[in-house]
Motif scaffolding. Structure first.
Motif, PDB file in Angstrom:
ATOM      1  N   CYS A  51       2.741  43.308  35.011  1.00  0.00           N
ATOM      2  CA  CYS A  51       2.253  43.336  36.368  1.00  0.00           C
ATOM      3  C   CYS A  51       1.572  42.015  36.649  1.00  0.00           C
ATOM      4  O   CYS A  51       1.362  41.202  35.750  1.00  0.00           O
ATOM      5  N   THR A  52       1.266  41.795  37.883  1.00  0.00           N
ATOM      6  CA  THR A  52       0.602  40.562  38.241  1.00  0.00           C
ATOM      7  C   THR A  52      -0.316  40.840  39.417  1.00  0.00           C
ATOM      8  O   THR A  52      -0.096  41.781  40.188  1.00  0.00           O
ATOM      9  N   LEU A  53      -1.368  40.047  39.491  1.00  0.00           N
ATOM     10  CA  LEU A  53      -2.304  40.222  40.603  1.00  0.00           C
ATOM     11  C   LEU A  53      -1.829  39.401  41.786  1.00  0.00           C
ATOM     12  O   LEU A  53      -1.473  38.239  41.641  1.00  0.00           O
TER      13      LEU A  53
ATOM     14  N   LEU B 168       1.089  45.266  30.891  1.00  0.00           N
ATOM     15  CA  LEU B 168       0.564  46.552  31.327  1.00  0.00           C
ATOM     16  C   LEU B 168      -0.326  47.095  30.214  1.00  0.00           C
ATOM     17  O   LEU B 168      -0.138  46.758  29.054  1.00  0.00           O
ATOM     18  N   PRO B 169      -1.279  47.947  30.565  1.00  0.00           N
ATOM     19  CA  PRO B 169      -2.117  48.518  29.510  1.00  0.00           C
ATOM     20  C   PRO B 169      -1.254  49.256  28.488  1.00  0.00           C
ATOM     21  O   PRO B 169      -0.228  49.850  28.847  1.00  0.00           O
TER      22      PRO B 169
ATOM     23  N   ILE C  25      10.102  48.362  33.942  1.00  0.00           N
ATOM     24  CA  ILE C  25       8.731  48.034  34.351  1.00  0.00           C
ATOM     25  C   ILE C  25       8.090  47.263  33.204  1.00  0.00           C
ATOM     26  O   ILE C  25       7.754  47.812  32.163  1.00  0.00           O
TER      27      ILE C  25
ATOM     28  N   ILE D 106       4.145  45.002  40.486  1.00  0.00           N
ATOM     29  CA  ILE D 106       4.767  45.340  39.200  1.00  0.00           C
ATOM     30  C   ILE D 106       5.953  44.416  38.960  1.00  0.00           C
ATOM     31  O   ILE D 106       6.804  44.245  39.839  1.00  0.00           O
TER      32      ILE D 106
ATOM     33  N   VAL E 264       7.626  52.874  29.870  1.00  0.00           N
ATOM     34  CA  VAL E 264       8.026  52.395  31.191  1.00  0.00           C
ATOM     35  C   VAL E 264       8.908  51.157  31.058  1.00  0.00           C
ATOM     36  O   VAL E 264       9.683  50.859  31.957  1.00  0.00           O
TER      37      VAL E 264
ATOM     38  N   TYR F 182      -1.700  51.893  27.084  1.00  0.00           N
ATOM     39  CA  TYR F 182      -1.619  53.322  27.399  1.00  0.00           C
ATOM     40  C   TYR F 182      -0.397  53.616  28.263  1.00  0.00           C
ATOM     41  O   TYR F 182       0.332  54.567  28.040  1.00  0.00           O
ATOM     42  N   VAL F 183      -0.192  52.734  29.246  1.00  0.00           N
ATOM     43  CA  VAL F 183       0.947  52.914  30.147  1.00  0.00           C
ATOM     44  C   VAL F 183       2.248  52.650  29.401  1.00  0.00           C
ATOM     45  O   VAL F 183       3.233  53.385  29.535  1.00  0.00           O
TER      46      VAL F 183
ATOM     47  N   TYR G 261      12.412  51.458  31.739  1.00  0.00           N
ATOM     48  CA  TYR G 261      12.814  51.608  33.132  1.00  0.00           C
ATOM     49  C   TYR G 261      12.648  50.300  33.898  1.00  0.00           C
ATOM     50  O   TYR G 261      12.550  50.295  35.113  1.00  0.00           O
TER      51      TYR G 261
ATOM     52  N   ILE H 256      -2.051  44.774  43.070  1.00  0.00           N
ATOM     53  CA  ILE H 256      -1.213  44.605  41.884  1.00  0.00           C
ATOM     54  C   ILE H 256       0.259  44.741  42.261  1.00  0.00           C
ATOM     55  O   ILE H 256       0.619  45.618  43.040  1.00  0.00           O
TER      56      ILE H 256
ATOM     57  N   SER I 253       2.908  53.201  26.494  1.00  0.00           N
ATOM     58  CA  SER I 253       3.257  54.260  25.554  1.00  0.00           C
ATOM     59  C   SER I 253       4.145  55.305  26.225  1.00  0.00           C
ATOM     60  O   SER I 253       4.699  56.161  25.556  1.00  0.00           O
ATOM     61  N   PHE I 254       4.283  55.250  27.539  1.00  0.00           N
ATOM     62  CA  PHE I 254       5.208  56.163  28.213  1.00  0.00           C
ATOM     63  C   PHE I 254       6.583  55.530  28.393  1.00  0.00           C
ATOM     64  O   PHE I 254       7.389  55.987  29.193  1.00  0.00           O
TER      65      PHE I 254
ATOM     66  N   LYS J 208       0.887  39.569  33.528  1.00  0.00           N
ATOM     67  CA  LYS J 208      -0.058  40.346  32.737  1.00  0.00           C
ATOM     68  C   LYS J 208       0.673  41.514  32.111  1.00  0.00           C
ATOM     69  O   LYS J 208       1.565  42.086  32.723  1.00  0.00           O
TER      70      LYS J 208
END
Lengths: 160, 698
Positions: free
Chosen positions: B674-676, B657-658, B671, B684, B666, B660-661, B669, B682, B663-664, B655
């Protein structure tokens, strides 16, 4: 499901409120964050969740607590207190999930206060020299319930 | 897709598919320098379809060009390939390639809702002059086979009504037959025939006549049959037939009609009766038709067999894949629910196992739905090599291997450009400029580029191998230093030097050529492939050639991952990147001058990256002997990641990441998504390459 709850609350709160009917007004969800009462436009609220397990996400600012899984959707969670420069709470609190245009965002709050219809005219701008961030207006609540600060959701989303 | 117009989308899709098919045929035929009769029929059919659908969409210029090419192939079909002299054949192939490009270009314009090119005169005159040439040539045909249609038919090129009674079974209940043919290229023959039938119904009861093909109303595919064989109506009484002739005369686009009476065992000669050949089943023409005319000849089996394929929009498949992903997770959430702990549930366990099996199957099926063979992309490369061989005058051939390898549709769509860049690069820089040079090097004068695809189960490996000059390390290094990419004081390994080729703004060719562009190519390749989650590596031997290997995960939606724990956090590392895991003691760790940790495994030294330190996690193991080292490799990076413990291998649904996340930044780095997990929590997903870049930068 949640919408029903919201509307039910609205029925309760609308009648006793002393505000005039028929005025150009908007419904606000008012919640507590630290010592503040913050309001968001009720239309933006998707859902209120509690007891969420928040997955910590490294390498993001401190005010982002992590992400949660809401029915398969990943929602980032903001600690609104930390975001506004107040000390953040360690204890588990409520998550208010907001839908802001394209972005879904959860904010951690201490509790939900009430749902209220507020005429636009009653919302006043901040004092001109205020350094308060993320707030676009203020409003005195009826029956001496204090002052609500209108959270400026647009500012929550970082502009590219 | 973007046009929002279903018919138009369909037209674009269909035309592009046909053009691809056409290009394949022409490329194949060019090798033999001749079209087989089958390919001629196929090209004829393709042009006919393009003509018809373009006319329907009112793209008249397209219809006109298609019509002329159809005419051209009509002649070739009638008189076989021999009609085109050897000298004219290259012109014929070039013309076809040009027209494919023309159609592609126009269809692109249609797609972008731009106005079409109105000036097609020069193009048409090209086709016309070729037609004139062909017709001017003495026909080197042997005597037509006796079973072929009557002489009257093959004498002139224009009309092509087949031997009438050959394609239609007579019926003694309806003895008065009427054969009709339509004007060549009038389009929508089935509809026209049906209009005739409707007109006849006005004065003639349904039971008084029959017609063939019987399904003209519902099956537009019968047009082909009608073009080939004409349209047949049979009546119980001659008066009705006369009426029908009247109708036919008054309606447009009827080229000819012919009355014929059913011949009872003792033949009765009629003045309009067809020649004696009538009784002979239609040979050459009908059987050679692109459509299986045999099937339509038998009443009751009128439908030509259709490919049982449907086209589904990709967004629906994406939706399906997403839902299936959810189901898989929900299934394990239910069956592994903590509420069930300690309960003896024999039936439940049995059903749960059944459910798991089915959901696994469902997942596999939904994945294969998105898989398409890479052959379309590969075919396009044949064309590129062909064009470049001509332009650069460097003979080379392209060998395709494993074209049937299936990969996710999104990958197929975006893999074309990287492959094209590499092929062009091989042609431009790899293959020697002159045949003499190749011969001197002891190579086949004709260069070879091998494009291969294979599927390893988790990833697809695409290799582009040329047998050209190979990479000259010194030249590349000198260039890299000039470009400021490399430092003159450092000694670089062969591998590092090759990697300069993939650096932005690097081009070894001093001149910018039409094909290889401005040295952005290799950079684009690398970026394009990385966007797909894959990586590019180069290898080369001077004088022997170069190999580009592109590895791409088969599908981006699901991957095999290793779940690892670091403190309270759980991360998933793609299995593909994991070389080995190991436990080491503090004595085995070597410290460098900056307190960096290094470990030696299998004769090489690798840096250690501690996940806890990199991500500044609150908790986690600090003593090296208590945790686990995972030896990772991605692209050119090879290192060891230190984590607390391994939790196990898991197939996970990736999946994003949103936003919003993201936009930083990540992603910088490591990241990546993610996965359930099966309990709803969750994990990463880490990107091994960018994690290392981040760690080195810290």
């Amino acid at each position: 499901m949640n919408e029903e709850i919201l509307f039910a609350r609205e029925d309760e709160t609308e009648r006793p409120s002393s505000l005039d009917d028929g005025v150009d007004s908007q419904k606000y969800l008012i919640f507590m964050a630290a010592h503040l009462k913050l309001g968001v436009v009720a239309e933006d609220v998707v859902e209120i969740l509690n007891n969420q397990v928040i997955t910590y996400l490294p390498m993001v600012p401190d005010y982002i607590r992590g992400i949660i899984n809401m029915r398969g959707q990943m929602i980032p969670i903001l600690d609104i207190c930390a975001r506004m420069g107040m000390p953040s709470r360690e204890r588990d609190s409520l998550v208010v999930v907001l839908n802001l245009g394209e972005v879904q965002l959860g904010i951690l709050v201490d509790g939900v206060d009430q749902m209220l219809d507020i005429p636009k005219a009653n919302i006043h701008p901040l004092p001109a020299n205020s350094t308060q961030v993320l707030v676009s207006g203020m409003c005195s609540l009826p029956e001496g319930a204090g002052t609500m600060m209108v959270l400026d959701c647009e500012q929550l989303i970082p502009n590219e | 897709m973007g046009s929002g117009n279903d018919i138009l989308d369909m037209y674009i899709y269909e035309t592009n598919t046909l053009l691809e098919q056409l290009e394949g045929i022409v490329l194949e035929a060019e090798k033999e320098s001749a079209f087989s009769q089958d390919s001629v029929n196929e090209i004829f059919r393709i042009m006919h379809t393009i003509k018809g659908s373009s006319a329907m969409m009112e793209f008249d210029t397209l219809a006109t060009v298609a019509h002329r090419i159809e005419d051209l192939f009509f002649i070739i079909r009638e008189k076989t390939m021999d009609v085109v002299s050897q000298g004219d054949r290259p012109a014929l192939f070039d013309l076809l390639f040009k027209s494919i490009d023309y159609f592609r270009g126009e269809v692109e314009k249609v797609e972008a809702s731009q106005p079409l090119d109105k000036d097609i005169d020069s193009f048409l005159s090209n086709i016309n002059s070729l037609i004139a040439k062909i017709q001017g040539n003495p026909v080197q045909e042997e005597a037509p086979p006796p079973s072929k249609a009557p002489a009257a038919d093959s004498a002139e090129a224009g009309p092509r009504h087949a031997d009438p009674s050959g394609a239609f079974a007579s019926d003694k209940n309806y003895p008065y037959e009427l054969y009709l043919t339509f004007d060549e290229g009038c389009g929508m023959e089935s509809l026209r025939a049906f209009m005739l039938v409707t007109a006849v119904r006005d004065f003639c009861a349904e039971s008084e006549f029959t017609f063939q093909p019987a399904d003209v109303e519902t099956n537009p595919g019968t047009s082909e049959f009608i073009i080939e064989n004409g349209f047949c109506m049979r009546f119980k009484s001659p008066e009705h037939r006369e009426g029908a002739i009247g109708v036919a005369k008054s309606s447009g686009a009827i080229q000819s009609y012919q009355s014929h009476d059913y011949e009872p065992p003792a033949p009765v000669e009629e003045e309009h009766a067809p020649p004696a050949a009538a009784g002979v089943p239609a040979g050459g023409q009908a059987a050679g038709a692109g459509q299986p005319a045999d099937a339509s000849r038998h009443p009751g089996n009128q439908h030509a067999p259709k490919e049982s394929l449907i086209s589904v929009s990709l967004s629906k498949l994406d939706q399906l894949a997403a839902v299936v992903g959810e189901i898989v997770i929900t299934e394990s959430m239910v069956t592994a629910s903590p509420d069930l702990k300690g309960l003896e549930l024999e039936n439940f366990t049995k059903s749960a196992r059944e459910l798991r099996k089915l959901t696994d199957e469902l997942q596999d099926v939904s994945m294969t739905l998105r898989m398409v063979p890479v052959s379309n992309v590969f075919q396009k490369m044949t064309r590129i090599v062909r064009d470049m061989t001509k332009k650069l005058n460097r003979p080379a051939k392209l060998t395709l291997l494993g074209e049937n390898t299936e990969v996710d549709k999104t990958i197929v769509d975006s893999i074309g450009d990287p492959i094209m860049h590499m092929i062009r690069n091989s042609m431009d820089h790899g293959i020697e400029e002159s045949q003499e040079e190749r011969i001197a090097a002891g190579k086949d004068p004709v260069g070879e580029i091998v494009l291969s695809a294979r599927d390893t189960g988790s990833e697809v490996i695409i290799e582009i191998i040329d047998d050209g000059r190979g990479v000259n390390d010194d030249a590349v290094l000198a260039k890299a230093i000039r470009q400021g990419i490399a430092s003159p004081d450092v000694e670089y390994s062969h591998r590092e030097i090759l990697n300069f080729l993939l650096a932005p703004g690097f081009s070894t060719n001093t001149e910018v050529t039409e094909f290889s562009g401005r040295g952005v190519g290799m950079d684009v390749v690398k970026r394009g492939v990385e966007e797909l989650g894959g990586n590019v590596s180069l290898s080369s031997t001077l004088g022997k050639g170069m190999t580009t290997t592109i590895r791409i995960p088969l599908t981006m939606a699901i991957m095999d991952g290793m779940e690892v724990a670091v403190g309270d956090s759980i991360f998933t590392i793609p299995i593909n990147n994991i070389q080995a895991t190991m436990k080491v003691g503090p004595g085995e760790v070597i410290h460098d001058s900056t307190r960096g940790e290094i470990i030696k495994c299998q004769g090489n030294f690798y840096p250690i990256v501690r996940a806890r330190d990199l991500y500044q996690l609150q908790s986690g193991v600090t003593e090296i002997e208590e945790g686990v080292l995972i030896w990772l490799e991605a692209g050119d990076h090879s290192y060891c990641l230190f984590v607390d413990e391994l939790l196990g291998q898991q197939q996970v649904v990736v999946k994003q990441l949103p936003a919003y996340v993201n936009s930083f930044n990540v992603k910088n780095y490591g990241i990546n998504g993610c996965t359930l997990r099966s309990d709803g929590s969750i994990s990463i997903i880490l990107d091994v390459a960018s994690l290392y870049t981040a760690a080195r930068g810290v």
